[in-house]
Design an enzyme around this catalytic site. Structure first.
Site, PDB file in Angstrom:
ATOM      1  N   HIS A  10      48.002  33.930  35.028  1.00  0.00           N
ATOM      2  CA  HIS A  10      48.463  35.670  35.684  1.00  0.00           C
ATOM      3  C   HIS A  10      48.867  34.508  37.443  1.00  0.00           C
ATOM      4  CE1 HIS A  10      44.552  35.357  33.503  1.00  0.00           C
ATOM      5  NE2 HIS A  10      44.825  36.513  32.943  1.00  0.00           N
ATOM      6  N   ASP A  20      46.484  33.419  39.379  1.00  0.00           N
ATOM      7  CA  ASP A  20      45.727  31.354  39.316  1.00  0.00           C
ATOM      8  C   ASP A  20      46.548  30.726  39.941  1.00  0.00           C
ATOM      9  OD1 ASP A  20      44.392  32.941  36.762  1.00  0.00           O
ATOM     10  OD2 ASP A  20      46.047  33.012  35.462  1.00  0.00           O
ATOM     11  N   HIS A  37      38.024  38.682  20.791  1.00  0.00           N
ATOM     12  CA  HIS A  37      38.481  40.248  20.937  1.00  0.00           C
ATOM     13  C   HIS A  37      38.475  40.836  19.903  1.00  0.00           C
ATOM     14  CE1 HIS A  37      40.884  39.447  25.089  1.00  0.00           C
ATOM     15  NE2 HIS A  37      39.821  39.131  25.758  1.00  0.00           N
TER      16      HIS A  37
HETATM   17  C1  XLS Z   1      40.675  38.741  29.338  1.00  0.00           C
HETATM   18  C2  XLS Z   1      41.371  38.163  28.765  1.00  0.00           C
HETATM   19  C3  XLS Z   1      42.081  37.478  29.874  1.00  0.00           C
HETATM   20  C4  XLS Z   1      43.809  38.076  29.601  1.00  0.00           C
HETATM   21  C5  XLS Z   1      44.774  37.479  30.152  1.00  0.00           C
HETATM   22  O1  XLS Z   1      39.052  39.286  28.543  1.00  0.00           O
HETATM   23  O2  XLS Z   1      41.095  37.429  27.574  1.00  0.00           O
HETATM   24  O3  XLS Z   1      41.675  36.385  29.825  1.00  0.00           O
HETATM   25  O4  XLS Z   1      44.008  36.388  28.335  1.00  0.00           O
HETATM   26  O5  XLS Z   1      44.480  38.696  31.687  1.00  0.00           O
HETATM   27 NI    NI Z   2      42.939  36.608  26.595  1.00  0.00          NI
HETATM   28 NI    NI Z   3      39.160  37.409  26.420  1.00  0.00          NI
END
Ligand code: XLS
Ligand code: NI
Ligand code: NI
Length: 438
Positions: free
Chosen positions: A101, A104, A271
């Protein structure tokens, strides 16, 4: 230059019987599997934020790990120390890509002009390291969820000023991605969602997100970005309801707004499970729609309802994942370890052993997937299961050469149809175990 991980050497493949915790037991970069080297099947990436940033802070306690890498946190000196640490880490492990990011890479300033100046400085330094080591960028993204300005979303915000700020961050993150020759650009919509319909215009918010993505595509293409844009679906956390709920939802959204030619999906294991799916389900849905782009390789915990971002350990899941990836013809992106060590695993050795675990887990998944494909019984079963559609009226259905009336007439003359045949789930699961452990 003085090493940061000075007690840890290059991590080598030593084979399944090795007791050396800092060696690969299964990941053998040059081993050929299904006609390709393991390293080509498995382009692994380091997630800058977790590996170089996350130090164990959770809602109930502060950092346990020291990720200062010898510098004062929050300074450009620290940003550079992170680059040094990151490249030494990737080189020692043979990880050839990284993901980042914007924030980061450098501490964020109040004024975006200053943040961007810092980003220019650090990206020059990163580029030097990339050229020296051959390490590449898998994807970049903009963090549009941490800063309080994004409390109501970025593309979905109610504030046109915040929307401008999001646009500025995306523009810069795209510049950096192109500067690094990144393969992809990710949108993860952590704040793109809502808590209550009482204060939310869902249609307007979704249209505005699409507008932002369209502008990102236009700008990206105008500066020579040839890679894929990705949506990374996630159903919830931090928001109660996130618009990019799962692969199917994100695909529908991309098609609705004409973004499907430029976008693919970045599927994160944890996710998918938060959405009530298996990891392999979301991979399959992406693949059959031609949208399997990249993977955030981690694993969740079935007892916990959030994104625990654990390093992948579950070999059944990595096996099913690699079956999907191989059947889809591979990824355009790679396998990004969007994962962090558990809070009590706070040492440098833990950082390395976590990556070794993750890489070995996917190597095992690949080796197992090859065995399942070569064995052939699972594929043969699935093919045979639908064989009634290969001839007769089944073929007419598939060819679109029949009608409801004709089918109803056949049914009328049939009496009761025979049962469709056993699904044989247990039989197939036993085959998988036999292949894996036999
Ligand atoms: C958060 C996400 C994040 C993305 C990038 O749950 O996984 O880390 O991969 O913004
Ligand atoms: Ni992610
Ligand atoms: Ni994630």
């Amino acid at each position: 230059m003085k090493e940061i991980f000075e007690n840890i050497g290059k991590v080598k493949y030593e084979g399944a019987s090795s007791k050396n915790p800092l060696a690969f037991k299964f990941y053998d970069a040059d081993r050929v599997v299904l006609g390709k080297k393991m390293s080509e099947h498995l382009p692994f990436a380091m997630a800058w934020w977790h590996n170089l940033g996350a130090a164990g802070t959770d809602m109930f306690g502060r950092d346990t790990a020291d990720k200062s890498f010898g510098a004062v946190k929050g300074t450009m000196e620290h940003a550079k120390a992170k680059v040094d640490a990151g490249f030494e880490f990737m080189q020692k492990l043979g990880v050839n890509y990284f993901c980042f990011h914007d924030v980061d890479l450098v501490p964020e300033a109040d004024d975006i002009k200053e943040t961007n100046r810092r980003l220019d400085e650090i990206s020059d330094y990163i580029l030097e390291k990339m050229n020296k080591t051959g390490i590449k960028c898998l994807w970049g993204t903009a963090n549009m969820f941490s800063n309080p300005r994004f409390m109501n979303g970025a593309g979905s915000t109610n504030s046109a000023d915040v929307y401008c700020f999001a646009a500025a961050q995306i523009k810069k993150a795209l510049d950096l991605t192109v500067k690094f020759g990144g393969k992809g650009y990710v949108f993860w919509g952590g704040r793109e969602g809502y808590e209550t319909l009482l204060n939310t215009d869902v249609k307007f918010e979704q249209e505005n997100i699409a507008r932002l993505m369209k502008m990102a595509v236009e700008y990206g293409r105008s500066i020579g970005f040839k890679g894929d844009f990705y949506i990374e679906p996630k159903p919830k956390e931090p928001m109660k309801h996130q618009y990019d709920f799962d692969a199917a939802t994100a695909i529908g959204f991309l098609r609705q707004y004409g973004l499907d030619k430029d976008f693919k999906l970045n599927i994160e294991a944890n996710h998918a499970t938060l959405a009530g799916h298996t990891f392999e389900h979301d991979l399959r849905i992406s693949a059959i729609n031609g949208m399997l782009g990249s993977i955030d390789a981690n694993q969740g915990d079935y007892l916990l309802g959030w994104d625990t971002d654990e390093f992948p350990f579950d070999v059944y899941t990595s096996t099913m994942c690699m079956l999907e990836v191989i059947r889809a013809g591979g990824l355009t992106g790679g396998f990004n370890f969007d994962a962090k060590c558990r809070r009590p695993s706070y040492t440098f050795e833990d950082m390395f052993e976590s990556y070794i675990l993750g890489m070995d887990t996917f190597a095992l998944g690949l080796i197992n997937a090859e065995k399942i494909i070569k064995d052939g019984r699972i594929d043969a079963f699935v093919k045979d299961k639908y064989s009634s559609f290969e001839s007769g009226i089944g073929k007419k259905i598939v060819d679109g050469k029949t009608s409801l009336a004709e089918l109803a007439k056949i049914a009328d003359e049939m009496g009761a149809p025979a049962l469709p045949g056993s699904g044989k789930q247990e039989h197939l699961e036993a085959i998988v175990n036999q292949i894996l452990f036999g």
